[in-house]
Design a protein around this motif. Sequence first.
Motif, PDB file in Angstrom:
ATOM      1  N   ILE A   1       0.131   9.598   2.968  1.00  0.00           N
ATOM      2  CA  ILE A   1       1.085   9.693   1.858  1.00  0.00           C
ATOM      3  C   ILE A   1       0.453  10.319   0.622  1.00  0.00           C
ATOM      4  N   ALA A   2      -0.774   9.892   0.297  1.00  0.00           N
ATOM      5  CA  ALA A   2      -1.429  10.330  -0.939  1.00  0.00           C
ATOM      6  C   ALA A   2      -2.464  11.425  -0.716  1.00  0.00           C
ATOM      7  N   PHE A   3      -2.689  11.846   0.547  1.00  0.00           N
ATOM      8  CA  PHE A   3      -3.640  12.901   0.913  1.00  0.00           C
ATOM      9  C   PHE A   3      -5.091  12.464   0.799  1.00  0.00           C
ATOM     10  N   ALA A   4      -5.363  11.302   0.246  1.00  0.00           N
ATOM     11  CA  ALA A   4      -6.718  10.786   0.110  1.00  0.00           C
ATOM     12  C   ALA A   4      -6.615   9.289  -0.144  1.00  0.00           C
ATOM     13  N   GLU A   5      -7.676   8.552   0.201  1.00  0.00           N
ATOM     14  CA  GLU A   5      -7.617   7.107   0.014  1.00  0.00           C
ATOM     15  C   GLU A   5      -8.730   6.579  -0.878  1.00  0.00           C
ATOM     16  N   LEU A   6      -9.750   7.392  -1.148  1.00  0.00           N
ATOM     17  CA  LEU A   6     -10.902   6.906  -1.886  1.00  0.00           C
ATOM     18  C   LEU A   6     -10.520   6.430  -3.280  1.00  0.00           C
ATOM     19  N   GLN A   7      -9.625   7.180  -3.947  1.00  0.00           N
ATOM     20  CA  GLN A   7      -9.273   6.826  -5.321  1.00  0.00           C
ATOM     21  C   GLN A   7      -8.487   5.526  -5.391  1.00  0.00           C
ATOM     22  N   MET A   8      -7.889   5.084  -4.252  1.00  0.00           N
ATOM     23  CA  MET A   8      -7.120   3.833  -4.241  1.00  0.00           C
ATOM     24  C   MET A   8      -7.900   2.673  -3.634  1.00  0.00           C
ATOM     25  N   LEU A   9      -8.574   2.927  -2.504  1.00  0.00           N
ATOM     26  CA  LEU A   9      -9.159   1.849  -1.725  1.00  0.00           C
ATOM     27  C   LEU A   9     -10.655   1.688  -1.917  1.00  0.00           C
ATOM     28  N   SER A  10     -11.365   2.760  -2.213  1.00  0.00           N
ATOM     29  CA  SER A  10     -12.827   2.701  -2.269  1.00  0.00           C
ATOM     30  C   SER A  10     -13.394   3.230  -3.570  1.00  0.00           C
ATOM     31  N   GLY A  11     -12.555   3.435  -4.569  1.00  0.00           N
ATOM     32  CA  GLY A  11     -13.028   4.040  -5.803  1.00  0.00           C
ATOM     33  C   GLY A  11     -14.074   3.221  -6.521  1.00  0.00           C
TER      34      GLY A  11
ATOM     35  N   TYR B   1       0.823  -1.204   0.000  1.00  0.00           N
ATOM     36  CA  TYR B   1       0.000   0.000   0.000  1.00  0.00           C
ATOM     37  C   TYR B   1       0.862   1.261   0.000  1.00  0.00           C
ATOM     38  N   VAL B   2       1.976   1.235   0.713  1.00  0.00           N
ATOM     39  CA  VAL B   2       2.892   2.374   0.700  1.00  0.00           C
ATOM     40  C   VAL B   2       3.494   2.540  -0.691  1.00  0.00           C
ATOM     41  N   LYS B   3       3.907   1.433  -1.273  1.00  0.00           N
ATOM     42  CA  LYS B   3       4.481   1.485  -2.624  1.00  0.00           C
ATOM     43  C   LYS B   3       3.491   2.067  -3.622  1.00  0.00           C
ATOM     44  N   ALA B   4       2.228   1.604  -3.548  1.00  0.00           N
ATOM     45  CA  ALA B   4       1.224   2.094  -4.484  1.00  0.00           C
ATOM     46  C   ALA B   4       0.916   3.569  -4.254  1.00  0.00           C
ATOM     47  N   ALA B   5       0.814   3.973  -2.977  1.00  0.00           N
ATOM     48  CA  ALA B   5       0.461   5.365  -2.675  1.00  0.00           C
ATOM     49  C   ALA B   5       1.559   6.328  -3.093  1.00  0.00           C
ATOM     50  N   TRP B   6       2.828   5.928  -2.930  1.00  0.00           N
ATOM     51  CA  TRP B   6       3.935   6.835  -3.234  1.00  0.00           C
ATOM     52  C   TRP B   6       4.343   6.772  -4.705  1.00  0.00           C
ATOM     53  N   LEU B   7       4.596   5.575  -5.218  1.00  0.00           N
ATOM     54  CA  LEU B   7       5.080   5.477  -6.596  1.00  0.00           C
ATOM     55  C   LEU B   7       4.015   5.871  -7.609  1.00  0.00           C
ATOM     56  N   ALA B   8       2.741   5.778  -7.245  1.00  0.00           N
ATOM     57  CA  ALA B   8       1.703   6.263  -8.166  1.00  0.00           C
ATOM     58  C   ALA B   8       1.865   7.751  -8.423  1.00  0.00           C
ATOM     59  N   GLN B   9       2.254   8.514  -7.393  1.00  0.00           N
ATOM     60  CA  GLN B   9       2.496   9.944  -7.568  1.00  0.00           C
ATOM     61  C   GLN B   9       3.749  10.186  -8.403  1.00  0.00           C
ATOM     62  N   VAL B  10       4.828   9.455  -8.071  1.00  0.00           N
ATOM     63  CA  VAL B  10       6.099   9.647  -8.783  1.00  0.00           C
ATOM     64  C   VAL B  10       5.947   9.256 -10.253  1.00  0.00           C
ATOM     65  N   PHE B  11       5.325   8.113 -10.519  1.00  0.00           N
ATOM     66  CA  PHE B  11       5.149   7.664 -11.894  1.00  0.00           C
ATOM     67  C   PHE B  11       4.239   8.617 -12.677  1.00  0.00           C
ATOM     68  N   ALA B  12       3.234   9.191 -11.997  1.00  0.00           N
ATOM     69  CA  ALA B  12       2.330  10.118 -12.691  1.00  0.00           C
ATOM     70  C   ALA B  12       3.087  11.323 -13.212  1.00  0.00           C
ATOM     71  N   VAL B  13       4.062  11.818 -12.443  1.00  0.00           N
ATOM     72  CA  VAL B  13       4.858  12.965 -12.893  1.00  0.00           C
ATOM     73  C   VAL B  13       5.898  12.533 -13.915  1.00  0.00           C
ATOM     74  N   ALA B  14       6.570  11.402 -13.649  1.00  0.00           N
ATOM     75  CA  ALA B  14       7.642  10.944 -14.545  1.00  0.00           C
ATOM     76  C   ALA B  14       7.111  10.545 -15.918  1.00  0.00           C
ATOM     77  N   SER B  15       5.857  10.118 -16.001  1.00  0.00           N
ATOM     78  CA  SER B  15       5.313   9.651 -17.278  1.00  0.00           C
ATOM     79  C   SER B  15       4.821  10.779 -18.174  1.00  0.00           C
ATOM     80  N   GLU B  16       4.779  12.003 -17.665  1.00  0.00           N
ATOM     81  CA  GLU B  16       4.271  13.112 -18.466  1.00  0.00           C
ATOM     82  C   GLU B  16       5.274  13.520 -19.542  1.00  0.00           C
ATOM     83  N   GLU B  17       4.746  13.997 -20.640  1.00  0.00           N
ATOM     84  CA  GLU B  17       5.602  14.513 -21.710  1.00  0.00           C
ATOM     85  C   GLU B  17       6.262  15.813 -21.255  1.00  0.00           C
ATOM     86  N   PHE B  18       7.483  16.026 -21.712  1.00  0.00           N
ATOM     87  CA  PHE B  18       8.197  17.234 -21.303  1.00  0.00           C
ATOM     88  C   PHE B  18       8.493  18.114 -22.510  1.00  0.00           C
ATOM     89  N   GLN B  19       8.686  19.396 -22.235  1.00  0.00           N
ATOM     90  CA  GLN B  19       9.076  20.368 -23.241  1.00  0.00           C
ATOM     91  C   GLN B  19      10.177  21.248 -22.664  1.00  0.00           C
TER      92      GLN B  19
END
Length: 481
Positions: free
Chosen positions: A318-328, A85-103
């Motif tokens: 870690i993620a400031f909210a849990e609904l989108q991960m646990l109860s979505g 759960y820690v891995k999912a909560a933290w790396l989901a944020q990191v991957f979301a930023v790292a996966s974005e296109e850059f200019q």
Amino acid sequence: MGVLSNLAGVFGNWRQPAASTALAPATPAAPGRPRKPTASSSEKIGATLGIGVGGRVNFLPYMDSATGDTPEVRIAMRQMLKDPYVKAAWLAQVFAVASEEFQVHPYDEADPAAQDQADFIQDGIERLPLGSAGLIFSILAPLGPDGVSIVEPVSEIEVQGRWAGKWVPKAAKSKDVQLLYLLGDRYRNITAIRSLRSPELEDMDAVDFLITKYAPLFEEPFGWAPFRASLADWWLLDTVRKLRAIHHEKRTAGTMLGRYRDQNQKSTLERLLKSLRISTWGVIPEGVEIQLLEMTKASDTDYAKFEQDKIVAVVTGIAFAELQMLSGDVPDGRGNAKVHQDTSDLPKWYLSKLATETINRQFIPRYVDWNFGGVRGYPRFSVGGINPADIEQEMDQIAKLQAVGFDGQAGRPALSIKHYAKALGAQLADPRDPTDRLASGTPPTLPPQGGGFNPLSAFAELNAAVTKLAEEVRAKKARGR
């Protein structure tokens, strides 16, 4: 060396007066007038940290921390990465930023030299392992348990192609802060880094590294680790999981109680009870009794409820909210999904700002200064994906502004193309390449997104509707006159 020179060696901010200059008495401020400010680099309020060798402060172990962090606490937070759960909560944020296109945007769109510098940085980031994704991951991933990340850019000289003879980035390697000694001053500024694995090496200047701190409360050198608020709940979660495993073992195997009448039967009975733990049968002598007891009265539901509560607390911290991960996907999930989504986007936005500011302030200037002369400004790195809902909102704002007169017609003010190009994630055409232009009359079509919404066709429709509305308003005004 005199006394003043010795003081300069102990106190980093000590400055000796010039040989021909006498120390003048301080001029008192006029009544009701504030004192004249000192230079911006001069700080007044220091932290209550112990002084290390040569007037430097050793940040490890950290003695003055608003979060109460110790080396033991930070080691414990490293263990949290093993939790799914820690891995999912933290790396989901990191991957979301790292996966974005850059200019990479030039300092001046009309300046060919600035465009060359932007192209150079663009190519340099793309040549890194995993490109911008690898660079952003190296900067952000260690922040979770450590609160600070130390990244060392590795450079080499290009031998061929457009940038032959220039220093180009080869890799951006993240360093383990637990194997480093951070040195600084009593104002909590990191000034040098010392390797604990290679104590024979000299202290390395901090400007040679990319240093990023997560939400540094009171400018703490180690930042404020995102895992810190969840550490206590994670420790309880880890404990209740172990107790739950013991509970299931007891319920499956049971607790056996043996009774004997003769003292000589005790050793035989103990061996029999041990063998029954791994066997389904046994032979007992006459006069010996074995009874199966249920020692634990707690139900599995109690353990499951406690475990779920701790998971929610850890993920929320870690993620400031849990609904989108646990109860979505739960029909009766608690709370408002939109509110939870907006809240969960905040840490991603902050991580995006951390990564872009680190790259813009620490990574880009060194390579531009090394390879180009007469630099008037630096290229700007940005990340961001195209969200149809955001585009629709921006287009609606443009339409409303044009409807009230910001259309650039008949001397009226016009909206900024550069501003909205940046807001919409659009790349402006290269002024040096006449073929790098989209024909205004034939906009490209995009595949439908989010229920058939096409941002470009929507913009065309909005623009036509706004133009028609503006003509009607002007016609009515003309008839009213």
